[in-house]
Design a protein around this motif. Sequence first.
Motif, PDB file in Angstrom:
ATOM      1  N   LYS A   1      -4.166  31.929  10.657  1.00  0.00           N
ATOM      2  CA  LYS A   1      -2.677  31.879  10.352  1.00  0.00           C
ATOM      3  C   LYS A   1      -1.745  31.594  11.370  1.00  0.00           C
ATOM      4  CE  LYS A   1       0.860  32.903   7.338  1.00  0.00           C
ATOM      5  NZ  LYS A   1       1.055  32.098   6.300  1.00  0.00           N
ATOM      6  N   LEU A   2      -0.964  30.663  11.486  1.00  0.00           N
ATOM      7  CA  LEU A   2      -0.077  29.907  12.648  1.00  0.00           C
ATOM      8  C   LEU A   2       1.357  30.290  12.174  1.00  0.00           C
ATOM      9  CD1 LEU A   2      -1.777  26.821  13.845  1.00  0.00           C
ATOM     10  CD2 LEU A   2      -1.977  29.130  14.862  1.00  0.00           C
ATOM     11  N   PRO A   3       2.122  30.814  13.271  1.00  0.00           N
ATOM     12  CA  PRO A   3       3.663  30.827  12.746  1.00  0.00           C
ATOM     13  C   PRO A   3       4.173  29.578  12.514  1.00  0.00           C
ATOM     14  CG  PRO A   3       2.922  32.110  15.046  1.00  0.00           C
ATOM     15  CD  PRO A   3       1.830  31.254  14.506  1.00  0.00           C
ATOM     16  N   ASP A   4       5.434  29.613  11.553  1.00  0.00           N
ATOM     17  CA  ASP A   4       5.789  28.399  11.355  1.00  0.00           C
ATOM     18  C   ASP A   4       6.507  27.549  12.395  1.00  0.00           C
ATOM     19  OD1 ASP A   4       5.426  29.222   8.602  1.00  0.00           O
ATOM     20  OD2 ASP A   4       7.484  30.175   8.343  1.00  0.00           O
ATOM     21  N   ARG A   5       6.976  28.110  13.366  1.00  0.00           N
ATOM     22  CA  ARG A   5       7.294  27.207  14.788  1.00  0.00           C
ATOM     23  C   ARG A   5       6.251  26.469  15.350  1.00  0.00           C
ATOM     24  NH1 ARG A   5       9.918  29.610  20.326  1.00  0.00           N
ATOM     25  NH2 ARG A   5      10.574  27.959  21.519  1.00  0.00           N
ATOM     26  N   VAL A   6       5.134  27.071  15.413  1.00  0.00           N
ATOM     27  CA  VAL A   6       3.817  26.365  15.960  1.00  0.00           C
ATOM     28  C   VAL A   6       3.351  25.230  14.957  1.00  0.00           C
ATOM     29  CG1 VAL A   6       1.468  26.654  16.632  1.00  0.00           C
ATOM     30  CG2 VAL A   6       3.257  28.605  17.151  1.00  0.00           C
ATOM     31  N   LEU A   7       3.444  25.655  13.625  1.00  0.00           N
ATOM     32  CA  LEU A   7       3.125  24.463  12.634  1.00  0.00           C
ATOM     33  C   LEU A   7       3.808  23.420  12.943  1.00  0.00           C
ATOM     34  CD1 LEU A   7       2.346  26.693   9.481  1.00  0.00           C
ATOM     35  CD2 LEU A   7       0.675  25.685  10.927  1.00  0.00           C
ATOM     36  N   GLY A   8       5.193  23.661  12.798  1.00  0.00           N
ATOM     37  CA  GLY A   8       6.059  22.363  13.041  1.00  0.00           C
ATOM     38  C   GLY A   8       5.595  21.572  14.292  1.00  0.00           C
ATOM     39  N   LYS A   9       5.558  22.305  15.667  1.00  0.00           N
ATOM     40  CA  LYS A   9       5.362  21.490  16.667  1.00  0.00           C
ATOM     41  C   LYS A   9       3.837  20.731  16.725  1.00  0.00           C
ATOM     42  CE  LYS A   9       8.528  22.768  19.629  1.00  0.00           C
ATOM     43  NZ  LYS A   9       9.615  22.006  20.242  1.00  0.00           N
ATOM     44  N   LEU A  10       3.046  21.444  15.907  1.00  0.00           N
ATOM     45  CA  LEU A  10       1.561  20.617  15.725  1.00  0.00           C
ATOM     46  C   LEU A  10       1.767  19.716  14.696  1.00  0.00           C
ATOM     47  CD1 LEU A  10      -0.712  23.756  15.801  1.00  0.00           C
ATOM     48  CD2 LEU A  10      -0.323  22.206  17.795  1.00  0.00           C
ATOM     49  N   GLY A  11       2.657  19.682  13.776  1.00  0.00           N
ATOM     50  CA  GLY A  11       2.605  18.847  12.694  1.00  0.00           C
ATOM     51  C   GLY A  11       1.744  18.874  11.428  1.00  0.00           C
ATOM     52  N   LEU A  12       1.659  20.064  11.152  1.00  0.00           N
ATOM     53  CA  LEU A  12       0.807  20.717  10.334  1.00  0.00           C
ATOM     54  C   LEU A  12       1.339  21.610   9.224  1.00  0.00           C
ATOM     55  CD1 LEU A  12      -2.627  21.119  12.315  1.00  0.00           C
ATOM     56  CD2 LEU A  12      -2.037  19.237  10.677  1.00  0.00           C
TER      57      LEU A  12
ATOM     58  N   GLU B   1       0.829  -1.371   0.093  1.00  0.00           N
ATOM     59  CA  GLU B   1      -0.012   0.083   0.036  1.00  0.00           C
ATOM     60  C   GLU B   1       0.893   1.198  -0.090  1.00  0.00           C
ATOM     61  OE1 GLU B   1      -2.539  -0.366   3.483  1.00  0.00           O
ATOM     62  OE2 GLU B   1      -3.524  -2.017   2.747  1.00  0.00           O
ATOM     63  N   PRO B   2       0.513   2.430  -0.801  1.00  0.00           N
ATOM     64  CA  PRO B   2       1.036   3.727  -0.529  1.00  0.00           C
ATOM     65  C   PRO B   2       1.343   4.075   0.732  1.00  0.00           C
ATOM     66  CG  PRO B   2      -1.046   4.065  -1.502  1.00  0.00           C
ATOM     67  CD  PRO B   2      -1.071   2.334  -1.469  1.00  0.00           C
ATOM     68  N   PRO B   3       2.373   4.658   1.239  1.00  0.00           N
ATOM     69  CA  PRO B   3       2.953   5.056   2.379  1.00  0.00           C
ATOM     70  C   PRO B   3       2.127   6.372   2.834  1.00  0.00           C
ATOM     71  CG  PRO B   3       4.704   5.408   1.238  1.00  0.00           C
ATOM     72  CD  PRO B   3       3.772   4.546   0.338  1.00  0.00           C
ATOM     73  N   VAL B   4       1.681   6.393   3.866  1.00  0.00           N
ATOM     74  CA  VAL B   4       0.781   7.461   4.498  1.00  0.00           C
ATOM     75  C   VAL B   4       1.865   8.449   5.232  1.00  0.00           C
ATOM     76  CG1 VAL B   4      -1.195   8.363   6.060  1.00  0.00           C
ATOM     77  CG2 VAL B   4      -1.257   6.145   4.818  1.00  0.00           C
ATOM     78  N   SER B   5       1.861   9.785   4.892  1.00  0.00           N
ATOM     79  CA  SER B   5       2.712  10.612   5.476  1.00  0.00           C
ATOM     80  C   SER B   5       2.193  11.214   6.744  1.00  0.00           C
ATOM     81  CB  SER B   5       2.934  11.746   4.478  1.00  0.00           C
ATOM     82  OG  SER B   5       1.570  12.524   4.364  1.00  0.00           O
ATOM     83  N   ALA B   6       3.201  11.605   7.710  1.00  0.00           N
ATOM     84  CA  ALA B   6       2.905  12.102   8.937  1.00  0.00           C
ATOM     85  C   ALA B   6       2.088  13.132   8.903  1.00  0.00           C
ATOM     86  CB  ALA B   6       4.179  12.526   9.819  1.00  0.00           C
ATOM     87  N   GLN B   7       1.983  14.078   7.908  1.00  0.00           N
ATOM     88  CA  GLN B   7       0.983  14.994   7.700  1.00  0.00           C
ATOM     89  C   GLN B   7      -0.529  14.297   7.486  1.00  0.00           C
ATOM     90  OE1 GLN B   7      -0.335  18.957   7.230  1.00  0.00           O
ATOM     91  NE2 GLN B   7       1.613  18.565   7.631  1.00  0.00           N
ATOM     92  N   GLN B   8      -0.791  13.457   6.652  1.00  0.00           N
ATOM     93  CA  GLN B   8      -1.968  12.935   6.460  1.00  0.00           C
ATOM     94  C   GLN B   8      -2.408  12.070   7.789  1.00  0.00           C
ATOM     95  OE1 GLN B   8      -0.764  10.361   3.045  1.00  0.00           O
ATOM     96  NE2 GLN B   8      -1.764  11.910   1.621  1.00  0.00           N
ATOM     97  N   LYS B   9      -1.669  11.379   8.620  1.00  0.00           N
ATOM     98  CA  LYS B   9      -2.004  10.950   9.719  1.00  0.00           C
ATOM     99  C   LYS B   9      -2.436  11.962  10.885  1.00  0.00           C
ATOM    100  CE  LYS B   9       1.180   7.029   9.688  1.00  0.00           C
ATOM    101  NZ  LYS B   9       2.439   6.336  10.372  1.00  0.00           N
ATOM    102  N   ARG B  10      -2.028  13.004  10.951  1.00  0.00           N
ATOM    103  CA  ARG B  10      -2.081  14.095  11.830  1.00  0.00           C
ATOM    104  C   ARG B  10      -3.602  14.584  11.455  1.00  0.00           C
ATOM    105  NH1 ARG B  10      -2.790  15.876  16.567  1.00  0.00           N
ATOM    106  NH2 ARG B  10      -2.360  18.072  16.857  1.00  0.00           N
TER     107      ARG B  10
END
Length: 385
Positions: free
Chosen positions: A321-332, A81-90
């Motif tokens: 609109k979220l800062p890049d640092r917060v997006l990275g922490k949230l995995g989005l 099966e095609p791998p699911v990215s961490a973004q899609q899982k989140r």
Amino acid sequence: MNSCRRLVYSDWSSGLNAVFSRVTQRTNCRRALGTAPSLSRSQSTAPKQAPGTHTGEKPRPRAIDLARKIQQEREKPAATEPPVSAQQKRVTELKRFSLQLQKVHPNVLAKHLHRSVLYQDKDVVVINKPYGVPVRDDSGVTSVSSVLPVLSNMMYGMKMKSYSELLPCLGLEKEAAGALLLARREEVVEHILNLHRNNQVQRKYWVITVGVPVPSEGVIDIPIIEREVTGSQPHYKMALSPIFKMNDAGDGVTKVRAHRQAHPAVTKYRVLDSSSGCSLVELQPFTGVKHQMRVHMALALGCPLIGDHKYSHWSKLAPQKLPDRVLGKLGLEQSKVRYLPLHLLAQQLTLPGSSQADISVSCPLPKYFSQTLNRLKLTPPNKKD
């Protein structure tokens, strides 16, 4: 006379010849047909071809072959099966946590609320309201109020009506989760509303904000008014209507006349923890204006709630609109921020008891709320060493 006989004889002989010729043709046909079975017998005695050799027809599959094929399909490794990215899982997690009880059958919601009862006595019931389910809704959507008769029968059975009635007392936003107070009789509703008007019902909320409020605790006392936002997408929002403004010299404030349509709004806040540019804040509203806590945090302190897509922008309707640092922490990624639910939890409810000590009920954290705390490295007070 002899000529007549000759004519009759000749006609009779010619007819007889025609009959003989027809009999001869039928006999030949029968002989030809009689040879056909012998040909088919000779073909049937020919040796049969072994399976797998080329024939005009495809061989029929056997049951054992079909069973082996199905077993081989089941034993195929999942890696195909095609791998699911961490973004899609989140994103899948956020959808599951925030949308699992929306648009469900009323009996399903009633069973969930039955399992989520936090407290009950002869007067009141406190339930843990899930995110995204309205308390009241007149548009036909499944709401808490619409399933209260079913919930009452689940809790008390077919008892007296006066003891099997459940009525919502204090409101809670659709996008908020947590402790919701229900009364078991009409007179109890009136009693609780009187306590609430006299600030004897204490409700504390936990919110996760983008930014750290300064100072770390205080009281926000700014009236709120509903205003129209003009533009390409006209809409209405609650806004601040302050009664003070900076004077011309810029070294003080001047009181201005209050707007007649503005509602007094007072909110006490306290920062419980902060990390990664975000904060866990405890809020205690003393008034009940629509969207009061969200407006005070976003417009008065400049720290909007995570998942508050309405008050993170003033002039437009768009995802937060979220800062890049917060997006990275949230995995989005920013394009997936629209799936973030509003992080507003009615965490504690305290009210005077009728014949005993005060009733104090605390609500457990929803999964999406606790996951965000863990990702942002925020620690609730009860888990600090």
